[in-house]
Design a protein around this motif. Sequence first.
Motif, PDB file in Angstrom:
ATOM      1  N   ASN A  62       0.484  -1.198   0.034  1.00 48.67           N
ATOM      2  CA  ASN A  62      -0.103   0.087   0.036  1.00 48.67           C
ATOM      3  C   ASN A  62       1.127   1.310   0.125  1.00 48.67           C
ATOM      4  OD1 ASN A  62      -2.894  -0.627  -0.143  1.00 48.67           O
ATOM      5  ND2 ASN A  62      -2.663  -1.640   1.715  1.00 48.67           N
ATOM      6  N   GLU A  63       1.923   1.169   0.786  1.00 48.08           N
ATOM      7  CA  GLU A  63       3.014   2.341   0.802  1.00 48.08           C
ATOM      8  C   GLU A  63       3.276   2.302  -0.638  1.00 48.08           C
ATOM      9  OE1 GLU A  63       7.196   2.892   2.458  1.00 48.08           O
ATOM     10  OE2 GLU A  63       5.912   1.584   3.713  1.00 48.08           O
ATOM     11  N   ILE A  64       3.879   1.536  -1.286  1.00 50.46           N
ATOM     12  CA  ILE A  64       4.278   1.579  -2.424  1.00 50.46           C
ATOM     13  C   ILE A  64       3.261   2.123  -3.633  1.00 50.46           C
ATOM     14  CG2 ILE A  64       5.266   0.295  -4.664  1.00 50.46           C
ATOM     15  CD1 ILE A  64       6.816  -1.509  -2.549  1.00 50.46           C
ATOM     16  N   LYS A  65       1.989   1.657  -3.516  1.00 49.01           N
ATOM     17  CA  LYS A  65       1.004   2.220  -4.180  1.00 49.01           C
ATOM     18  C   LYS A  65       0.873   3.638  -4.269  1.00 49.01           C
ATOM     19  CE  LYS A  65      -3.898   1.493  -5.888  1.00 49.01           C
ATOM     20  NZ  LYS A  65      -5.034   0.972  -5.129  1.00 49.01           N
ATOM     21  N   ALA A  66       0.660   4.079  -2.591  1.00 47.47           N
ATOM     22  CA  ALA A  66       0.702   5.721  -2.412  1.00 47.47           C
ATOM     23  C   ALA A  66       1.872   6.406  -3.115  1.00 47.47           C
ATOM     24  CB  ALA A  66       0.593   5.783  -0.977  1.00 47.47           C
ATOM     25  N   THR A  67       2.879   5.853  -3.015  1.00 48.41           N
ATOM     26  CA  THR A  67       4.274   6.517  -3.673  1.00 48.41           C
ATOM     27  C   THR A  67       4.085   6.541  -4.986  1.00 48.41           C
ATOM     28  OG1 THR A  67       5.584   5.509  -1.857  1.00 48.41           O
ATOM     29  CG2 THR A  67       6.631   6.391  -3.588  1.00 48.41           C
ATOM     30  N   PHE A  68       3.663   5.458  -5.741  1.00 47.50           N
ATOM     31  CA  PHE A  68       3.553   5.482  -7.268  1.00 47.50           C
ATOM     32  C   PHE A  68       2.182   6.630  -7.676  1.00 47.50           C
ATOM     33  CE2 PHE A  68       4.536   0.793  -8.637  1.00 47.50           C
ATOM     34  CZ  PHE A  68       5.776   1.090  -8.165  1.00 47.50           C
ATOM     35  N   GLU A  69       1.383   6.734  -6.764  1.00 44.09           N
ATOM     36  CA  GLU A  69       0.230   7.603  -7.207  1.00 44.09           C
ATOM     37  C   GLU A  69       0.755   9.083  -7.102  1.00 44.09           C
ATOM     38  OE1 GLU A  69      -2.814   6.010  -4.874  1.00 44.09           O
ATOM     39  OE2 GLU A  69      -3.500   4.712  -6.485  1.00 44.09           O
ATOM     40  N   ILE A  70       1.462   9.403  -5.938  1.00 45.26           N
ATOM     41  CA  ILE A  70       2.127  10.661  -5.679  1.00 45.26           C
ATOM     42  C   ILE A  70       3.098  10.977  -6.721  1.00 45.26           C
ATOM     43  CG2 ILE A  70       3.580  12.099  -4.342  1.00 45.26           C
ATOM     44  CD1 ILE A  70       2.186  10.467  -1.829  1.00 45.26           C
ATOM     45  N   GLU A  71       3.809  10.188  -7.216  1.00 44.98           N
ATOM     46  CA  GLU A  71       4.867  10.373  -8.126  1.00 44.98           C
ATOM     47  C   GLU A  71       4.300  10.635  -9.651  1.00 44.98           C
ATOM     48  OE1 GLU A  71       8.303  11.263  -7.746  1.00 44.98           O
ATOM     49  OE2 GLU A  71       7.587  11.215  -5.632  1.00 44.98           O
ATOM     50  N   LEU A  72       3.444   9.763  -9.914  1.00 44.61           N
ATOM     51  CA  LEU A  72       2.787   9.645 -11.046  1.00 44.61           C
ATOM     52  C   LEU A  72       2.117  11.353 -11.288  1.00 44.61           C
ATOM     53  CD1 LEU A  72       1.491   8.346 -13.729  1.00 44.61           C
ATOM     54  CD2 LEU A  72      -0.590   7.885 -12.271  1.00 44.61           C
ATOM     55  N   ALA A  73       1.445  11.543  -9.918  1.00 45.68           N
ATOM     56  CA  ALA A  73       0.964  12.960 -10.397  1.00 45.68           C
ATOM     57  C   ALA A  73       1.558  13.832 -10.595  1.00 45.68           C
ATOM     58  CB  ALA A  73       0.116  13.032  -9.155  1.00 45.68           C
ATOM     59  N   ARG A  74       2.908  13.939  -9.980  1.00 44.59           N
ATOM     60  CA  ARG A  74       3.843  14.950 -10.051  1.00 44.59           C
ATOM     61  C   ARG A  74       4.354  14.946 -11.381  1.00 44.59           C
ATOM     62  NH1 ARG A  74       8.262  14.251  -5.548  1.00 44.59           N
ATOM     63  NH2 ARG A  74       6.523  14.928  -4.215  1.00 44.59           N
ATOM     64  N   LYS A  75       4.681  13.685 -11.944  1.00 41.31           N
ATOM     65  CA  LYS A  75       5.189  13.525 -13.057  1.00 41.31           C
ATOM     66  C   LYS A  75       4.319  14.345 -14.165  1.00 41.31           C
ATOM     67  CE  LYS A  75       8.419  12.201 -15.907  1.00 41.31           C
ATOM     68  NZ  LYS A  75       9.855  12.573 -16.046  1.00 41.31           N
ATOM     69  N   LYS A  76       2.995  13.793 -13.901  1.00 42.93           N
ATOM     70  CA  LYS A  76       1.833  14.421 -15.085  1.00 42.93           C
ATOM     71  C   LYS A  76       2.132  15.841 -15.030  1.00 42.93           C
ATOM     72  CE  LYS A  76      -1.780  11.355 -15.539  1.00 42.93           C
ATOM     73  NZ  LYS A  76      -3.021  10.847 -14.843  1.00 42.93           N
ATOM     74  N   LYS A  77       2.152  16.544 -13.732  1.00 43.70           N
ATOM     75  CA  LYS A  77       2.118  17.854 -13.866  1.00 43.70           C
ATOM     76  C   LYS A  77       3.451  18.383 -14.386  1.00 43.70           C
ATOM     77  CE  LYS A  77       0.191  20.617 -10.437  1.00 43.70           C
ATOM     78  NZ  LYS A  77      -0.177  20.774  -8.773  1.00 43.70           N
ATOM     79  N   THR A  78       4.450  18.037 -14.175  1.00 44.26           N
ATOM     80  CA  THR A  78       5.721  18.269 -14.763  1.00 44.26           C
ATOM     81  C   THR A  78       5.747  18.348 -16.342  1.00 44.26           C
ATOM     82  OG1 THR A  78       6.708  17.236 -13.145  1.00 44.26           O
ATOM     83  CG2 THR A  78       8.164  18.257 -14.753  1.00 44.26           C
ATOM     84  N   LEU A  79       4.879  17.084 -17.016  1.00 43.89           N
ATOM     85  CA  LEU A  79       5.152  17.210 -18.445  1.00 43.89           C
ATOM     86  C   LEU A  79       4.054  17.994 -18.795  1.00 43.89           C
ATOM     87  CD1 LEU A  79       5.245  13.236 -18.625  1.00 43.89           C
ATOM     88  CD2 LEU A  79       7.015  14.949 -19.341  1.00 43.89           C
ATOM     89  N   GLU A  80       2.955  18.207 -18.342  1.00 43.03           N
ATOM     90  CA  GLU A  80       1.614  19.013 -18.760  1.00 43.03           C
ATOM     91  C   GLU A  80       2.245  20.452 -18.692  1.00 43.03           C
ATOM     92  OE1 GLU A  80      -1.328  18.250 -16.376  1.00 43.03           O
ATOM     93  OE2 GLU A  80      -2.025  16.726 -17.663  1.00 43.03           O
TER      94      GLU A  80
END
Length: 346
Positions: A62-80
Amino acid sequence: MLKQLGELASKALDELNKVSGLKEIRTWQTRYLGKKSSLTQILRSLATLPAEERREIGARANEIKATFEIELARKKKTLEKAKIATLVKQEALDITLPGYSISPGRLHPTTQTVREICSVFGNMGFQVVEGPDVEWDYYNFEALNIPKSHPARDMFATLWVDFETENGDKPMLLRTHTSPAQIRVMERTPPPIRAVIPGRVYRYEATDATHEWMLYQIEGLAVDKHITMADLKGTLFEFTRRLFGDKRKVRFRCDYFPFVEPGVELAIDCTACDGAGCRLCGNTGWLEILGAGMVHPGVLRRVNIDPKTYTGFAFGMGVERISMLRYGIDDIRLFYSNDLRFLKQF
Ligand code: DAH
């Protein structure tokens, strides 16, 4: 299983780091967070694990899942953000490019010369007034000492208006000069008078490089006590210098106009050859600019101004001729032939 999870996390985050497009990020998301991803599989299979392991693995997953979600959102923002920046760059106006120049319209050369001449006289105290283009014989000729039988009528090739009185007279015409406006001004205004009168005049004439059937003149009139020929000379001398420059020499010679006595013709030394003689001045070294003189006592009397008390001077000049001399134009027909290539030059 814990070790496997650790490897999965570092591999996935490593890949996420390298992702450089929004499309790729969707692939990453399916791969690591999708239904068929190892992480989801592990989370689903938690129930099958012994209680001890389940807690530990469950917490980690669950911790990894949460990290993935946070990192994914951050990356998306950067790319946008990066994508927007690129778009802005592409769409932006390059304000360092030179613009299209709009060439402004301008006043007709005749208008410019009329205004300039009027302003020179305006500065000397002359008022600008106007008279009608369609005149009576009386103002154009009679009042100016040119009765019906007078040979001076031949000086003016007149365009008569088709209008007859009961006794067969044709008293209406297109004015042949601006001098009739002198009479109109004197009829209305008691002296002192200082006036310039610009306007169109018409002549029944075949056109050529120096003749037009319509042209502009500027008339001048000063009536006051003690006006002498010296005032006429001084005023016109100053005028020519203001218009043609201080270098010009001015010449006055006798001339004949029925409405002045004495009459003079004013010339300046040739603007093209400085008086040496050339084509422009017909090898004489002089250019005639205008006619002038002391207002004839008969003219004054006719408008009820007493010539014993008042005297005056008058002058008249062709505007196109002055423009031609100043700009070196060799054909008067150019002024009103509506060729924009000519007009744009002024
Ligand atoms: N009206 C004259 C012409 O058209 C020019 C002229 C001469 C006007 C002498 C004047 C003057 O006022 O005094 O030829």
